[in-house]
Design a protein around this motif. Structure first.
Motif, PDB file in Angstrom:
ATOM      1  N   LYS A  15      -0.540   3.123  -6.886  1.00  0.00           N
ATOM      2  CA  LYS A  15      -1.916   2.739  -7.248  1.00  0.00           C
ATOM      3  C   LYS A  15      -1.943   2.433  -8.740  1.00  0.00           C
ATOM      4  O   LYS A  15      -1.576   3.279  -9.548  1.00  0.00           O
TER       5      LYS A  15
ATOM      6  N   LYS B  72       0.820  -1.215   0.000  1.00  0.00           N
ATOM      7  CA  LYS B  72       0.000   0.000   0.000  1.00  0.00           C
ATOM      8  C   LYS B  72       0.852   1.262   0.000  1.00  0.00           C
ATOM      9  O   LYS B  72       0.510   2.245  -0.642  1.00  0.00           O
TER      10      LYS B  72
ATOM     11  N   GLN C 198      -7.375  -1.267 -12.605  1.00  0.00           N
ATOM     12  CA  GLN C 198      -7.044  -2.371 -11.706  1.00  0.00           C
ATOM     13  C   GLN C 198      -6.898  -3.677 -12.489  1.00  0.00           C
ATOM     14  O   GLN C 198      -7.835  -4.115 -13.155  1.00  0.00           O
TER      15      GLN C 198
ATOM     16  N   LYS D  71       2.893  -2.379  -9.511  1.00  0.00           N
ATOM     17  CA  LYS D  71       3.240  -1.542  -8.352  1.00  0.00           C
ATOM     18  C   LYS D  71       4.759  -1.454  -8.211  1.00  0.00           C
ATOM     19  O   LYS D  71       5.308  -0.397  -7.894  1.00  0.00           O
TER      20      LYS D  71
END
Length: 197
Positions: free
Chosen positions: A36, A14, A40, A51
């Motif tokens: 991010k 994250k 997706q 990422k």
């Protein structure tokens, strides 16, 4: 003689906390990246890879620096969710490889306990069994990340921390503080080892 630097990383999927120190142990930069991926991906593995690519793009700004050490906080493996542990280990491996390929430096690891203990020895106080342990003087429900953040803040009053619209600390600050502690803990541990020799 060319100046050398130390890069410290607190890696998670994250948010990655990033600290840059010089060889003398002075903080030069404290930042983070919250990768991010959009849109997706369907596959979690593809999302991790993308990422990692975002992380790589972010740390390209350090390419011209001569890094002496790259210190990465070892991931905590005590989660009840084995899938979470697996994802974190995969991502950590990707970040390690990126750092090695980009800087030609083999990253070193320090676990959270060693980093915090050596960065801030004051945290080692007698606990319930009268033996010195991390956060021994604090209540069991203390927010340990907040304590670490406070100690880093006192040591580095010039840092401008991230505040949300309600005036509260953003969670990214804790990842940044952990990245700071990886380097400080590593440097202090090395000093103790050299003194003991």
């Amino acid at each position: 003689m060319k100046e050398k630097f130390i890069l410290g990383l607190d890696v998670s999927t994250k948010c990655c906390g990033i600290a840059l120190f010089n060889e003398n142990g002075d903080l030069l930069e404290l930042s983070h990246i919250s990768p991010k991926v959009k849109p997706q991906p369907i596959s979690k593995t593809e999302e991790l890879i993308k990422k990692a690519e975002l992380f790589k793009d972010y740390i390209k700004k350090y390419e011209k620096l001569e890094l002496k050490h790259i210190i990465i906080e070892e991931p905590l493996l005590r989660s009840n969710n084995v899938n979470t542990v697996g994802v974190l280990l995969r991502f950590n491996g990707m970040i390690t490889k990126i750092c090695y390929d980009m800087f030609g430096v083999t990253p070193e690891y320090i676990n959270t306990y060693e980093a915090r203990k050596n960065a801030f020895p004051i945290l080692m106080q007698p606990g319930s069994r009268k033996v010195p342990v991390l956060f021994g003087a604090y209540p069991n429900d203390v927010n340990k990340k907040h304590v670490i953040w406070e100690l880093v803040s006192k040591r580095e009053p010039q840092i401008k921390w991230l505040i949300n619209k309600k005036g509260n600390l953003q969670t990214e600050n804790f990842d940044m503080a952990d990245a700071y502690v990886t380097i400080l803990g590593y440097l202090n541990k090395k000093k103790l080892e050299e003194t003991a020799e």
